[in-house]
Write an enzyme that holds these catalytic residues in place. Structure first.
Site, short mmCIF file in Angstrom:
data_model
loop_
_atom_site.label_atom_id
_atom_site.label_comp_id
_atom_site.label_asym_id
_atom_site.label_seq_id
_atom_site.Cartn_x
_atom_site.Cartn_y
_atom_site.Cartn_z
N CYS A 78 0.82 -1.22 0.00
CA CYS A 78 0.00 0.00 0.00
C CYS A 78 0.86 1.28 0.00
O CYS A 78 1.47 1.59 -1.02
CB CYS A 78 -0.97 -0.07 1.17
SG CYS A 78 -2.43 0.93 0.89
N HIS A 167 -3.32 -4.95 1.68
CA HIS A 167 -2.68 -5.43 2.91
C HIS A 167 -3.11 -6.88 3.13
O HIS A 167 -4.28 -7.12 3.41
CB HIS A 167 -3.21 -4.66 4.13
CG HIS A 167 -2.86 -3.22 4.17
ND1 HIS A 167 -1.97 -2.70 5.06
CD2 HIS A 167 -3.33 -2.17 3.47
CE1 HIS A 167 -1.89 -1.39 4.91
NE2 HIS A 167 -2.71 -1.04 3.94
N GLU A 169 -1.54 -8.58 5.60
CA GLU A 169 -1.13 -8.81 7.00
C GLU A 169 -2.26 -8.55 7.99
O GLU A 169 -2.22 -9.05 9.10
CB GLU A 169 0.10 -7.96 7.35
CG GLU A 169 -0.12 -6.48 7.61
CD GLU A 169 -0.39 -5.65 6.35
OE1 GLU A 169 -0.41 -6.22 5.25
OE2 GLU A 169 -0.60 -4.44 6.49
N1 GLN Z 1 -3.57 6.37 1.05
C1 GLN Z 1 -2.33 6.19 1.76
C2 GLN Z 1 -1.24 7.01 1.11
O1 GLN Z 1 -1.40 7.50 0.05
C3 GLN Z 1 -1.92 4.73 1.79
C4 GLN Z 1 -2.86 3.94 2.65
C5 GLN Z 1 -2.31 2.66 3.17
O2 GLN Z 1 -1.10 2.45 3.19
N2 GLN Z 1 -3.16 1.83 3.69
O3 GLN Z 1 -0.21 7.15 1.72
#
Ligand code: GLN
Length: 184
Positions: A78, A167, A169
């Site tokens: 992410c 994610h 995890e």
């Molecule tokens: N939207 C977040 C960002 O741009 C990322 C979200 C996440 O890591 N769950 O940093």
């Protein structure tokens, strides 16, 4: 195996639990020296704007790039994917550029549009969560697509770098972790 998790911000403890539940050693990475004591690095989800600032302050940006050149395997989930990207749309982010992809931040909308689902992965399915997830808007030729969801790549890799927009995890699903650990 000893797996490090960039421990500055984000879902550090959740990755730690997944690592330990698979019989591996979890090490929180807070300084460049910590990178010398691990067999793989996970850059967790969190807030990519904050993470990019913190890795600079802690001088971990250059150290991560150097270890990546030496072949350390790295998986970004992410916000971690955003940090690994070559280009980022949506916000002032200076990514590390280790993966030839363009990431669009908050690709599915706000926190309210976060969701959990299953995605195809290596012939099976993994339960994962998309939490203010980015979208992979384009991939270069060096990048292999490992999983797609709703017509878009959601897990990609090169020989030693892997990134997932989701994610695994937080759901306790270990298939993606095991692929990182054993196959990458
Ligand atoms: N939207 C977040 C960002 O741009 C990322 C979200 C996440 O890591 N769950 O940093």
């Amino acid at each position: 195996m000893t797996i490090g998790v960039l421990g500055l911000q984000g879902s550090v403890a959740e990755h730690g639990r997944a690592i330990e539940s698979d019989g591996d050693i979890f090490r929180r990475v807070l300084s460049p020296e910590d990178l010398d004591k691990i067999d793989g690095l996970i850059i967790p989800g969190g807030e990519s704007t904050t993470l990019t600032k913190l890795i600079k302050i802690k001088m971990l940006d250059e150290a991560i790039l150097r270890k990546a050149r030496e072949g350390l395997k790295i998986w970004g989930t992410c916000a971690g994917l955003i940090l690994l990207s070559k280009e980022v749309k949506g916000g002032e982010i200076e990514p590390l550029g280790l993966l030839d992809i363009t990431a669009g931040r908050n690709g599915y909308g706000t926190q309210m549009q976060s969701f959990s689902t299953t995605v195809p992965f290596r012939g099976g399915f993994e339960a994962v969560s998309f939490i203010r997830a980015p979208k992979i808007l384009s991939c270069g030729e060096s990048v292999t697509i490992l999983s797609e969801y709703a017509g878009l790549p959601v897990a990609v890799c090169t020989e030693s770098i892997m990134a997932t927009t989701f994610h695994p995890e937080v759901t306790g699903s270990l298939g993606v972790y095991r692929y990182f650990k054993n196959t990458l």
